[in-house]
Design an enzyme around this catalytic site. Structure first.
Site, PDB file in Angstrom:
ATOM      1  N   LYS A   1       0.863  -1.182   0.000  1.00  0.00           N
ATOM      2  CA  LYS A   1       0.000   0.000   0.000  1.00  0.00           C
ATOM      3  C   LYS A   1       0.899   1.232   0.000  1.00  0.00           C
ATOM      4  CE  LYS A   1      -3.463   2.399   2.761  1.00  0.00           C
ATOM      5  NZ  LYS A   1      -4.407   2.298   3.888  1.00  0.00           N
TER       6      LYS A   1
ATOM      7  N   LYS B   1      -2.190  -1.429  -3.822  1.00  0.00           N
ATOM      8  CA  LYS B   1      -3.068  -0.267  -3.710  1.00  0.00           C
ATOM      9  C   LYS B   1      -2.266   1.010  -3.776  1.00  0.00           C
ATOM     10  CE  LYS B   1      -5.966   1.872  -0.279  1.00  0.00           C
ATOM     11  NZ  LYS B   1      -6.363   1.892   1.093  1.00  0.00           N
TER      12      LYS B   1
END
Ligand code: PBG
Length: 325
Positions: A196, A249
């Site tokens: 992320k 992400k």
């Protein structure tokens, strides 16, 4: 062989040909829809930066969950923004806190829908960071993962079908796995937000989840957008710690990362098309600058072509309807 013997256009001549030679087949089975839950009843509070997305009280979230399931989307990802925020994220730890109540309400109304629970502290802390803050402002890793594991256990007890830690602390997958296993939840999968990035594309989400950090930023725990090898390292560590699925992400600006991760692991790879990616398309479509449906399906196809098995997207119900039509 080369032109004129070779003509790639031969298998592109008609829709029938194009369908037959298509390499990537997007289906609604791959989609997960995020839901934002807030306190109250009958609340449907539009998120101004995300057209069509609202903060929902539990009763309204149940309605949307039903509609999402009816559209053919197999799972939702639940975020809660409780009213009471404090330094300890008490609302996330409470057995009858907002998230826990939302999970059980959705599960009893829609038993056929998987509920993934986002596990983080940022929506329940007064400072908006994803872990505990030490005097001076640093984020304390090791006490944070203890709390995150308790939050995950709380959500598993409430009936979550999977827990999804999004904090990016070190060792949290291991901490969560241990606590779940010791308490009778050995079968609850962990979807790790493994790679992320500290992205500028989370802005609209922070309005929806009321999770903007009160000071500083998240760069001491989320990844530097410039790093790719480190993403593979993060993903492999999470799998070693017990992650059942791993996530990259954001999605669109990180297709190379999705590709690398797909090549490096055997578990399912999830990509999160985040709020900023959603809002860019919405804003351009509202102005008539792009065709929304075509743009959405193209981005989702691109994310899957890069190697994602599953995609978390705010377009999930619409995309599922388009894919069925
Ligand atoms: C919180 C969290 C964020 C997102 C998912 N979980 C925001 C952040 O890290 O600041 C972003 C989702 C989106 O932008 O759609 N840990």
């Amino acid at each position: 062989m080369s032109f004129p013997d070779t003509r790639p256009r031969r298998t592109r001549q008609t829709d029938l040909w194009r369908r037959m030679v298509r390499e990537t087949r997007l289906t609604s089975d791959a989609l997960i829809y995020p839901l934002f839950v807030v306190a109250g009843e009958g609340v449907r509070h539009p998120v101004s930066s995300m057209p069509g997305i609202s903060q929902l009280s539990i009763d309204e979230a149940v309605k949307d969950a039903r509609a999402v399931a009816d559209a053919g989307v197999p799972a939702v990802l639940l975020f809660a923004a409780p009213e009471e925020k404090d330094a300890h994220a008490s609302a996330a730890l409470a057995a009858h806190g907002l998230a826990a109540r939302a999970i059980s309400a959705i599960k009893s109304a829609c038993p056929g829908l998987l509920v993934w629970a986002d596990v983080c502290l940022c929506g329940a802390t007064d400072h908006g960071h994803c872990g505990h803050v030490l005097p001076g402002g640093a984020i304390d890793n090791d006490s944070s993962i203890e709390t995150l594991a308790q939050v995950a256990l709380n959500y598993a007890r409430a009936g979550a079908d999977a827990v999804a830690p999004s904090d990016m602390m070190d060792g949290r997958v291991q901490a969560i796995r241990r606590v779940l296993d010791r308490n009778g939840f050995a079968m609850t999968p962990i979807v790790a937000y493994a790679a992320k990035y500290a992205s500028s594309f989370y802005g609209p989400f922070r309005e929806a989840a009321e999770s903007a950090p009160a000071f500083g930023d998240r760069r001491s725990y989320q990844m530097d957008p410039a790093n790719a090898r480190e993403a593979v390292r993060e993903v492999l560590l999470d799998i070693e710690e017990g992650a059942d699925l791993v996530m990259v992400k954001p999605a669109g600006p990180y297709l190379d990362i999705i590709r690398r991760v797909r090549a490096a692991v055997q578990v399912p790879v999830v990509a999160y098309q985040v709020s900023g990616e959603f809002s860019l398309i919405k804003a351009a479509a509202e102005r008539g600058w792009i065709d929304e449906r075509a743009a959405v399906l193209e981005t989702l196809t691109g994310i899957q072509r890069a190697g994602a098995d599953l995609i978390i997207t705010y377009f999930a119900p619409e995309a599922a309807r388009w894919l069925r039509a």
